[in-house]
Design an enzyme around this catalytic site. Structure first.
Site, PDB file in Angstrom:
ATOM      1  N   ASP A  39       0.824  -1.209   0.000  1.00  0.00           N
ATOM      2  CA  ASP A  39       0.000   0.000   0.000  1.00  0.00           C
ATOM      3  C   ASP A  39       0.859   1.260   0.000  1.00  0.00           C
ATOM      4  O   ASP A  39       1.503   1.585   1.002  1.00  0.00           O
ATOM      5  CB  ASP A  39      -0.909   0.001   1.231  1.00  0.00           C
ATOM      6  CG  ASP A  39      -2.071  -0.970   1.097  1.00  0.00           C
ATOM      7  OD1 ASP A  39      -2.748  -0.931   0.051  1.00  0.00           O
ATOM      8  OD2 ASP A  39      -2.297  -1.768   2.024  1.00  0.00           O
ATOM      9  N   MET A  41       0.890   5.247  -0.093  1.00  0.00           N
ATOM     10  CA  MET A  41       0.007   6.390   0.212  1.00  0.00           C
ATOM     11  C   MET A  41       0.821   7.676   0.260  1.00  0.00           C
ATOM     12  O   MET A  41       1.957   7.680   0.747  1.00  0.00           O
ATOM     13  CB  MET A  41      -0.657   6.177   1.576  1.00  0.00           C
ATOM     14  CG  MET A  41      -1.439   4.870   1.677  1.00  0.00           C
ATOM     15  SD  MET A  41      -2.321   4.802   3.241  1.00  0.00           S
ATOM     16  CE  MET A  41      -2.939   3.123   3.185  1.00  0.00           C
ATOM     17  N   MET A  72      -2.139   4.622  -3.869  1.00  0.00           N
ATOM     18  CA  MET A  72      -3.134   5.589  -3.395  1.00  0.00           C
ATOM     19  C   MET A  72      -2.451   6.943  -3.420  1.00  0.00           C
ATOM     20  O   MET A  72      -2.140   7.545  -2.377  1.00  0.00           O
ATOM     21  CB  MET A  72      -3.615   5.188  -1.983  1.00  0.00           C
ATOM     22  CG  MET A  72      -4.521   3.967  -2.024  1.00  0.00           C
ATOM     23  SD  MET A  72      -4.635   3.136  -0.429  1.00  0.00           S
ATOM     24  CE  MET A  72      -3.172   2.115  -0.522  1.00  0.00           C
ATOM     25  N   MET A 141     -12.589  -1.346  -3.374  1.00  0.00           N
ATOM     26  CA  MET A 141     -12.307  -0.916  -1.998  1.00  0.00           C
ATOM     27  C   MET A 141     -13.566  -1.097  -1.161  1.00  0.00           C
ATOM     28  O   MET A 141     -14.639  -0.598  -1.516  1.00  0.00           O
ATOM     29  CB  MET A 141     -11.895   0.562  -1.958  1.00  0.00           C
ATOM     30  CG  MET A 141     -10.563   0.908  -2.616  1.00  0.00           C
ATOM     31  SD  MET A 141      -9.126   0.009  -1.998  1.00  0.00           S
ATOM     32  CE  MET A 141      -9.183   0.376  -0.232  1.00  0.00           C
ATOM     33  N   ASP A 177     -10.393  -5.081  -1.042  1.00  0.00           N
ATOM     34  CA  ASP A 177      -9.416  -4.444  -0.161  1.00  0.00           C
ATOM     35  C   ASP A 177     -10.122  -3.638   0.922  1.00  0.00           C
ATOM     36  O   ASP A 177     -10.748  -2.617   0.638  1.00  0.00           O
ATOM     37  CB  ASP A 177      -8.494  -3.547  -0.990  1.00  0.00           C
ATOM     38  CG  ASP A 177      -7.287  -3.073  -0.202  1.00  0.00           C
ATOM     39  OD1 ASP A 177      -7.145  -3.454   0.972  1.00  0.00           O
ATOM     40  OD2 ASP A 177      -6.490  -2.304  -0.771  1.00  0.00           O
ATOM     41  N   SER A 200      -5.037  -6.350   8.833  1.00  0.00           N
ATOM     42  CA  SER A 200      -5.150  -6.693  10.250  1.00  0.00           C
ATOM     43  C   SER A 200      -5.552  -8.147  10.470  1.00  0.00           C
ATOM     44  O   SER A 200      -5.067  -8.780  11.406  1.00  0.00           O
ATOM     45  CB  SER A 200      -6.108  -5.735  10.966  1.00  0.00           C
ATOM     46  OG  SER A 200      -7.103  -5.277  10.109  1.00  0.00           O
TER      47      SER A 200
HETATM   48  C1  DX5 Z   1      -6.478   0.580   2.956  1.00  0.00           C
HETATM   49  C2  DX5 Z   1      -5.458  -0.292   2.280  1.00  0.00           C
HETATM   50  C3  DX5 Z   1      -5.650  -1.712   2.612  1.00  0.00           C
HETATM   51  C4  DX5 Z   1      -5.449  -2.018   4.071  1.00  0.00           C
HETATM   52  C5  DX5 Z   1      -6.409  -3.098   4.451  1.00  0.00           C
HETATM   53  O1  DX5 Z   1      -6.355   1.874   2.514  1.00  0.00           O
HETATM   54  O2  DX5 Z   1      -5.529  -0.160   0.871  1.00  0.00           O
HETATM   55  O3  DX5 Z   1      -4.846  -2.565   1.797  1.00  0.00           O
HETATM   56  O4  DX5 Z   1      -4.165  -2.428   4.403  1.00  0.00           O
HETATM   57  O5  DX5 Z   1      -6.321  -3.289   5.831  1.00  0.00           O
HETATM   58  P1  DX5 Z   1      -7.373  -4.155   6.633  1.00  0.00           P
HETATM   59  O6  DX5 Z   1      -7.344  -5.534   6.030  1.00  0.00           O
HETATM   60  O7  DX5 Z   1      -6.890  -4.083   8.014  1.00  0.00           O
HETATM   61  O8  DX5 Z   1      -8.712  -3.496   6.410  1.00  0.00           O
HETATM   62 ZN    ZN Z   2      -4.536  -1.722  -0.476  1.00  0.00          ZN
END
Ligand code: DX5
Ligand code: ZN
Length: 225
Positions: A39, A41, A72, A141, A177, A200
């Site tokens: 990920d 960001m 992202m 998402m 996701d 998580s």
């Molecule tokens: C959120 C990310 C996800 C995130 C998911 O913005 O793109 O990939 O790590 O985390 P969990 O599985 O904890 O929702």
């Molecule tokens: Zn992600």
């Protein structure tokens, strides 16, 4: 990368120990991860900052499976080459990140990487219709991107059904996701998803010195679907 219809579990290293990515990746792969979800960001497209191409390049040698890079960030286009050079197998960009998603997807494929299209929870399935022949993966998402550990948004399941119908017999993965765990995974797999990102739900309770918990967590999701 050969197309594979089976359900794949992609732990997100967003929930791993940031000081120990190499060992964390080796641990989850040894415990059954199919892909590694990365990920990226930027603190602009989403309200959080993680890391960039240099970190991706550094972790690449530790990934034996598939490096699935979720961008992202906005803009995307100036950074595509850098993530491809870092060794991404799949580069996913958000349709909401800029005005020219068609160009972005073309640019990703031009690097030799697979192209992914991500849709925020508020974006309808229809936006993917003109792009279906340009994508290898659609990332639905099921939380608003930016953070791990958020609650799964159930209204997004219907979007998965619609996308699977639109995709028809094309070789396009549907990735989920956000908030994926053993209770939500069966819902999205039944709707047609084949890649389950889980942060998580995979890393919870485990560590590189207790990797068996990662294995238990991965199996719990796999057994639920
Ligand atoms: C959120 C990310 C996800 C995130 C998911 O913005 O793109 O990939 O790590 O985390 P969990 O599985 O904890 O929702
Ligand atoms: Zn992600």
């Amino acid at each position: 990368m050969k197309f594979d219809h089976s359900v794949k579990i992609a732990p997100s290293i967003l929930s791993a120990d940031f000081a120990n990515f190499g060992a964390e990746i080796q641990a989850v792969e040894a415990q059954g991860a199919d892909w590694i979800h990365v990920d990226v960001m930027d603190g602009h497209f989403v309200p959080n900052i993680t890391f960039g191409p240099a970190t991706c390049a550094a972790i690449r040698p530790h990934i034996k499976t598939v490096m699935d890079v979720h961008l992202m960030i906005a803009p995307v286009d100036p950074y595509i080459e850098a993530f491809a050079a870092a060794g991404a197998d799949i580069i996913t960009a958000h349709v909401e990140a800029g005005p020219h998603i068609h160009r972005t997807l073309q640019a990703i494929r031009a690097t030799g990487a697979k192209a992914g299209l991500a849709l925020n929870p508020g974006t309808p399935a229809e936006v993917a219709a003109p792009l279906l022949d340009m994508v290898d993966l659609i990332c639905v998402m099921t939380v608003n991107p930016g953070f791990g550990g958020q609650k799964f948004i159930h209204s997004c399941v219907q979007k998965v059904t619609e996308l699977r119908e639109m995709i028809g017999d094309r070789e396009v993965h549907i990735e989920i996701d956000g908030g994926v765990d053993q209770s939500t995974a069966p819902l999205v797999v039944a709707a047609g998803a084949d890649v389950l990102v889980a942060g998580s739900a995979v890393f919870r309770g485990g560590s590189v010195s207790n990797p068996a918990t990662y294995g238990d967590n991965i199996r719990a999701i796999r057994n639920a679907v």
